[in-house]
Scaffold this motif. Structure first.
Motif, mmCIF file in Angstrom:
data_model
loop_
_atom_site.group_PDB
_atom_site.id
_atom_site.type_symbol
_atom_site.label_atom_id
_atom_site.label_comp_id
_atom_site.label_asym_id
_atom_site.label_seq_id
_atom_site.Cartn_x
_atom_site.Cartn_y
_atom_site.Cartn_z
ATOM 1 N N TRP A 63 8.596 -1.331 20.725
ATOM 2 C CA TRP A 63 7.419 -0.923 21.222
ATOM 3 C C TRP A 63 7.076 0.552 21.504
ATOM 4 C CZ3 TRP A 63 11.254 -3.097 23.875
ATOM 5 C CH2 TRP A 63 11.930 -2.404 25.149
ATOM 6 N N VAL A 64 5.834 0.928 21.533
ATOM 7 C CA VAL A 64 5.584 2.328 21.629
ATOM 8 C C VAL A 64 6.464 3.173 22.432
ATOM 9 C CG1 VAL A 64 3.699 2.338 23.429
ATOM 10 C CG2 VAL A 64 3.703 4.241 21.705
ATOM 11 N N GLY A 65 6.982 4.065 22.021
ATOM 12 C CA GLY A 65 8.029 5.112 22.694
ATOM 13 C C GLY A 65 9.384 4.856 22.540
ATOM 14 N N THR A 66 9.811 3.741 21.741
ATOM 15 C CA THR A 66 11.012 3.471 21.587
ATOM 16 C C THR A 66 11.605 4.345 20.557
ATOM 17 O OG1 THR A 66 10.520 1.669 20.216
ATOM 18 C CG2 THR A 66 11.059 1.076 22.590
ATOM 19 N N TYR A 68 13.758 3.020 18.040
ATOM 20 C CA TYR A 68 13.477 2.156 17.061
ATOM 21 C C TYR A 68 12.073 2.102 16.463
ATOM 22 C CZ TYR A 68 15.245 -0.902 13.364
ATOM 23 O OH TYR A 68 15.559 -1.674 12.225
ATOM 24 N N GLY A 69 11.202 2.469 17.316
ATOM 25 C CA GLY A 69 9.627 2.715 16.897
ATOM 26 C C GLY A 69 9.635 3.910 15.906
ATOM 27 N N GLU A 70 10.040 4.792 16.505
ATOM 28 C CA GLU A 70 10.057 6.242 15.802
ATOM 29 C C GLU A 70 10.606 6.272 14.432
ATOM 30 O OE1 GLU A 70 11.035 9.543 17.994
ATOM 31 O OE2 GLU A 70 10.984 11.038 16.586
ATOM 32 N N LYS A 71 11.963 5.558 14.496
ATOM 33 C CA LYS A 71 12.865 5.106 13.498
ATOM 34 C C LYS A 71 11.796 4.426 12.168
ATOM 35 C CE LYS A 71 17.302 3.781 12.294
ATOM 36 N NZ LYS A 71 18.488 2.552 12.659
ATOM 37 N N ASN A 72 11.347 3.686 12.574
ATOM 38 C CA ASN A 72 10.389 2.589 11.731
ATOM 39 C C ASN A 72 9.123 3.689 11.193
ATOM 40 O OD1 ASN A 72 11.664 0.306 11.859
ATOM 41 N ND2 ASN A 72 10.208 -0.772 13.404
ATOM 42 N N ALA A 73 8.562 4.371 12.143
ATOM 43 C CA ALA A 73 7.473 5.317 11.619
ATOM 44 C C ALA A 73 8.115 6.317 10.595
ATOM 45 C CB ALA A 73 6.930 6.036 12.641
ATOM 46 N N LYS A 74 9.142 6.811 10.630
ATOM 47 C CA LYS A 74 10.022 7.629 9.731
ATOM 48 C C LYS A 74 10.358 7.020 8.398
ATOM 49 C CE LYS A 74 11.563 11.322 12.999
ATOM 50 N NZ LYS A 74 12.461 11.689 13.852
ATOM 51 N N TRP A 75 10.564 5.836 8.604
ATOM 52 C CA TRP A 75 11.144 5.073 7.499
ATOM 53 C C TRP A 75 9.831 4.796 6.692
ATOM 54 C CZ3 TRP A 75 10.192 0.235 5.668
ATOM 55 C CH2 TRP A 75 11.104 -0.367 4.578
ATOM 56 N N ILE A 76 8.955 4.207 7.058
ATOM 57 C CA ILE A 76 7.560 3.930 6.616
ATOM 58 C C ILE A 76 7.075 5.222 5.995
ATOM 59 C CG2 ILE A 76 5.102 3.211 6.966
ATOM 60 C CD1 ILE A 76 6.238 1.644 9.203
ATOM 61 N N GLN A 77 6.906 6.475 6.257
ATOM 62 C CA GLN A 77 6.698 7.633 6.044
ATOM 63 C C GLN A 77 7.352 8.094 4.599
ATOM 64 O OE1 GLN A 77 7.937 10.970 7.932
ATOM 65 N NE2 GLN A 77 6.128 12.400 7.133
ATOM 66 N N LEU A 95 -0.482 7.644 27.713
ATOM 67 C CA LEU A 95 0.089 6.941 28.754
ATOM 68 C C LEU A 95 0.384 5.514 28.481
ATOM 69 C CD1 LEU A 95 0.473 7.603 31.917
ATOM 70 C CD2 LEU A 95 -1.540 6.061 32.393
ATOM 71 N N PHE A 96 1.606 4.973 28.894
ATOM 72 C CA PHE A 96 2.255 3.686 28.694
ATOM 73 C C PHE A 96 3.063 3.440 29.652
ATOM 74 C CE2 PHE A 96 5.565 0.782 26.778
ATOM 75 C CZ PHE A 96 4.602 -0.381 26.470
ATOM 76 N N PRO A 97 2.748 2.347 30.697
ATOM 77 C CA PRO A 97 3.325 2.047 31.725
ATOM 78 C C PRO A 97 4.797 0.976 31.263
ATOM 79 C CG PRO A 97 1.393 0.728 31.787
ATOM 80 C CD PRO A 97 1.341 1.802 30.539
ATOM 81 N N HIS A 325 3.705 7.511 17.232
ATOM 82 C CA HIS A 325 3.557 7.931 15.940
ATOM 83 C C HIS A 325 2.717 7.085 14.812
ATOM 84 C CE1 HIS A 325 6.676 10.429 17.686
ATOM 85 N NE2 HIS A 325 7.281 9.322 18.070
ATOM 86 N N ASN A 326 1.603 7.788 14.660
ATOM 87 C CA ASN A 326 0.719 7.124 13.341
ATOM 88 C C ASN A 326 1.299 7.826 12.164
ATOM 89 O OD1 ASN A 326 -0.946 5.682 15.115
ATOM 90 N ND2 ASN A 326 -2.200 7.542 15.484
ATOM 91 N N VAL A 327 1.592 6.820 10.924
ATOM 92 C CA VAL A 327 1.768 7.320 9.757
ATOM 93 C C VAL A 327 0.596 7.279 8.988
ATOM 94 C CG1 VAL A 327 3.396 7.110 7.902
ATOM 95 C CG2 VAL A 327 4.197 6.142 9.964
ATOM 96 N N ILE A 328 0.216 8.556 8.286
ATOM 97 C CA ILE A 328 -0.980 8.367 7.347
ATOM 98 C C ILE A 328 -0.547 9.228 6.120
ATOM 99 C CG2 ILE A 328 -3.398 9.831 7.268
ATOM 100 C CD1 ILE A 328 -2.865 8.121 10.111
ATOM 101 N N ALA A 329 -0.841 8.089 5.149
ATOM 102 C CA ALA A 329 -0.441 8.397 3.830
ATOM 103 C C ALA A 329 -1.530 8.525 2.800
ATOM 104 C CB ALA A 329 0.429 7.489 3.424
ATOM 105 N N THR A 330 -1.817 9.554 2.187
ATOM 106 C CA THR A 330 -2.930 9.920 1.407
ATOM 107 C C THR A 330 -2.608 9.965 -0.043
ATOM 108 O OG1 THR A 330 -3.718 11.217 3.262
ATOM 109 C CG2 THR A 330 -4.944 11.470 1.070
#
Ligand SMILES: [Zn+2]
Length: 730
Positions: A63-66, A68-77, A95-97, A325-330
């Motif tokens: 989920w957002v902020g984890t 592993y989430g950041e790791k996934n974003a970097k891997w997708i990039q 904000l994420f409670p 982290h949004n991954v934007i690929a152009t």
């Protein structure tokens, strides 16, 4: 539109010359090239990539902020870069409670403490991750500590409260318990609070997605007694995205609302629970027996209450800003770099999210990989492609909304269309979106083969539609909300699509700890055949939009559809008038009392205000005028246009959806700019078409309805003028 005639002419010529079919928006020459390109694209799609990537992306909760989430974003990039894209990560601070205290107990007349934990599956490494699994909760519930009598409110939607009214039951000062489904979940606490309740519990009834539907997990796909659906209850019909930065990007230094002033956080605490935890609470209720249609699948008599069951609900959250982290690929277009075709799917999940969202994410990636291969071999797109992997979709479409708000000006100048996907399953092709894209999507659907039946996905879907009582004609549904297309279409006025497969992959894993790779492989799309079908369909749509000589927008189907919406509202208004007349006659003649059981509580209904006649003629006249203008545009023979004229037409076509928005937005929710489609204020995800007029009618606000008929007519006039300008490009 212009290409309808154009297509017709082409069909005639081509049927003699070549077996190839014409394509909307392409000259005969480029249509042949495009068909070859799409066939090569399809041949490069590989199901084993989807399987491999799902195992990786859904290995851990993300989920957002984890981490592993950041790791996934970097891997997708990294993948996008290796396929030839210019890929970056754009981070917002949102904000994420996170739940700190979750307490729910029955305090009278008996006692029970809710377990609030789903049990792991024996021998399954995913569900055994203990504390690493996100505890079940509803994100953007307010903090609270309340104790009160309980009331069962069925699905907790407007007509359930009308029923409670008839029974003389008030939820003021009470805690309500509602079933999941029947509406988007955020509507339940919103309506409960509006009706005076001080707390809300939502549970999954086994009749809806548990043993009432099929065998439960792990034997079958459905929800076992401990499974809990997580999910956001943010008031998304008001505005989605970061609750503290409405209308602008949640950048590091952005000005933020004070949390107590954020209008989209719920007014009362709300918690989702399993049917194991719900049963003792419901069983302790007494009072009126619930109407037949309210009863679920538990082995109890469903009572409404209030009480004597009394519950204590205490919730506290850790309210922190977290990075999304949004991954934007152009991939830059060769001819029109400033016209962007955008494609997106979210990468964050509530837990592992094998189905939601990873099944859609891996299809998007395989599509992008194949497009990258084509580009490396010299087949670069004419327009720029932008592939996006959004973060923080689950808590409220946050990653995509912040990105759209932050880049709104550039998006409105450059984006031709946005194509969204999300979780994907087995079965029928589902497509919703802007009706100017309907003709093009229908054409594409005719070229993709259904993996199980060997006919086109269009043929199979139309067959199912007809068997189920529909017309059997291909059409797009209208978009409300529920995934990342919302900021594009509703806020920025970008023509959008949302597509996927489903209908043969039922289950109860949605937003639970059981939405894992093993569940997906057993019950969803085991061979990833529909993952490939999705990549194929979305890829062809993307490539057509990217390479078309004239953008494949078509307005005659748009006109038929929107005229249908207007007819519905006019019919509905007449029906409401007849219903009120009938109701008032029954009140006058004392019929409700005569029909009621004298041994049960009875509240005599009151007479209702008459429904006035609204003047719809401004809208009817504008739609008639539009029909003529659109017919004029359709007469254009695109093959006769010079390149300069085509470019001039394209620059207007890509802005046509924006002509359907109004800057002041919808009444009481100005973030929603689109005047044809919006999520319902009281349905959540469910769409309301011509929303400003339809909702005023449904709320019986006749003055506002008449005003909004005027406002909508103004918008359609501007749209009409825009179409007129396009038809003058000759
Ligand atoms: Zn999703």
């Amino acid at each position: 539109m212009r290409t309808t005639i154009f297509t017709f002419i082409l069909c005639l010529t081509l049927s003699f010359v070549n077996a190839q079919e014409s394509i909307l928006g392409f000259t005969s020459e480029s249509a042949i090239k495009q068909q070859e390109l799409e066939a090569t694209f399809e041949s490069k799609l590989n199901a084993s990539n989807l399987d491999e990537w799902m195992q990786l992306l859904a290995a851990e909760p993300h989920w957002v902020g984890t981490e592993y989430g950041e790791k996934n974003a970097k891997w997708i990039q990294k993948q996008f870069k290796s396929w030839g894209y210019d890929a970056k990560i754009e981070t917002y601070h949102v904000l994420f409670p996170y739940p700190k205290i979750r307490l729910l107990e029955l305090t009278g007349p008996t006692s029970y403490k809710a377990k609030l934990t789903a049990v792991p599956v024996e021998g399954d490494k995913y569900t055994a991750q203990g504390d690493a699994l996100l505890p079940s909760y509803n994100a953007f519930s307010t903090d609270g500590d309340v104790e009160a009598e309980l009331v069962f409110v069925n699905y907790g939607i407007p007509k359930d409260y009308e029923e409670l009214d008839k029974l003389g039951i008030d939820v003021k000062g009470k805690i309500v318990i509602a079933k999941y489904q029947g509406s988007w979940r955020g509507i339940k606490p919103k309506l409960a609070a509006e009706n005076g309740a001080i707390g809300c519990i939502i549970y999954s009834d086994p009749a809806d997605d548990g043993y009432g539907r099929g065998d439960v997990y792990p034997k079958g796909a459905y929800k076992n007694k401990t499974g809990v659906q997580r999910g956001s209850v943010m008031d998304m019909p008001t505005y989605p995205g970061d609750v503290l930065t409405p209308g602008y990007g949640a950048t590091k230094d952005a000005k933020r609302l004070d949390r107590k002033d954020a209008p989209t956080i719920t007014k009362i605490p709300v918690l989702p629970i399993s049917y194991e935890d719900a049963q003792p609470l419901l069983a302790a209720l007494d009072g009126a027996v619930a109407p037949q249609s309210w009863r679920g699948g538990l082995p109890i008599t469903y009572h409404i209450g209030p009480g004597p069951a009394k519950v204590h609900l205490k919730l506290e959250f850790d309210w922190q800003l977290r990075p999304a982290h949004n991954v934007i690929a152009t991939m830059k277009g060769t001819e029109f770099p400033d016209q962007w075709v955008m494609r997106g799917n979210h990468h964050d999940a509530w837990v592992h999210g094998a189905n939601d969202p990873v099944s859609g994410m891996v299809a998007l990636m395989e599509e992008a990989r194949a497009v990258g291969e084509l580009a490396k071999k010299g087949n670069k797109p004419k327009r720029t492609l932008v592939y996006c992997a959004w973060d923080a979709e689950e808590p409220g479409l946050i990653g995509s909304t912040e990105w759209v708000e932050d880049h709104k000006k550039e998006i409105q100048q450059k984006v031709v269309a946005y194509i969204n996907t999300d979780g994907n399953g087995r079965g029928f092709f589902g497509a919703g979106g802007s009706h100017s894209l309907q003709a093009m999507v229908g054409e594409v659907a005719g070229t993709v083969t259904d993996p199980q039946r060997g006919v086109s996905i269009k043929e199979r879907r139309n067959a199912a539609d007809m068997v189920n009582g529909g017309t059997g004609e291909f059409g797009l549904s209208a978009l409300g909300s529920g995934s990342d297309y919302t900021p594009f279409i509703q806020h920025a006025g970008i023509a959008s699509l949302n597509i996927g497969f489903g209908g043969e992959n039922g289950g109860g894993e949605y937003h639970t700890i059981y939405d894992t790779y093993p569940h997906y492989k057993r019950f969803k799309d085991p061979e990833f055949a529909y993952g490939i079908a999705l990549a194929n369909t979305a890829g062809r749509i993307t490539l057509r939009l990217a390479n078309a000589d004239v953008l494949p927008f078509e307005f005659q189907q748009w006109h038929t559809t929107v005229s249908g919406y207007l007819d519905e509202i006019m019919k509905e208004t007449n029906k409401m008038r007849k219903d009120v007349e009938k109701h008032n006659t029954m009140v006058e003649k004392n019929m409700f009392e005569l029909a009621a059981d004298p041994k049960k509580p009875f509240l005599k209904p009151e007479k209702k205000d008459m429904v006035p006649y609204l003047d719809f003629t401004p809208l009817q006249n504008e739609m008639a005028s539009l029909k003529t203008t659109i017919a004029g545009l359709s007469k254009i023979d695109v093959s006769q246009l010079s390149k300069t004229q085509r470019n001039a037409l394209n620059s207007k076509l890509m802005l046509s959806e924006q002509a359907l928005t109004s800057e002041q937005g919808l009444p009481r929710r100005s973030w929603y700019k689109h005047q044809i489609y919006a999520p319902g204020f009281y349905t959540g995800y469910g769409v309301k078409t011509l929303p400003s007029v339809r909702e005023a009618v449904e709320q019986k606000d006749w003055k506002e309805a008449q005003e909004q008929i005027g406002v909508l007519t103004g918008t359609l006039k501007r749209f009409n003028a825009h179409i007129q300008k396009m038809s003058e490009v000759k």
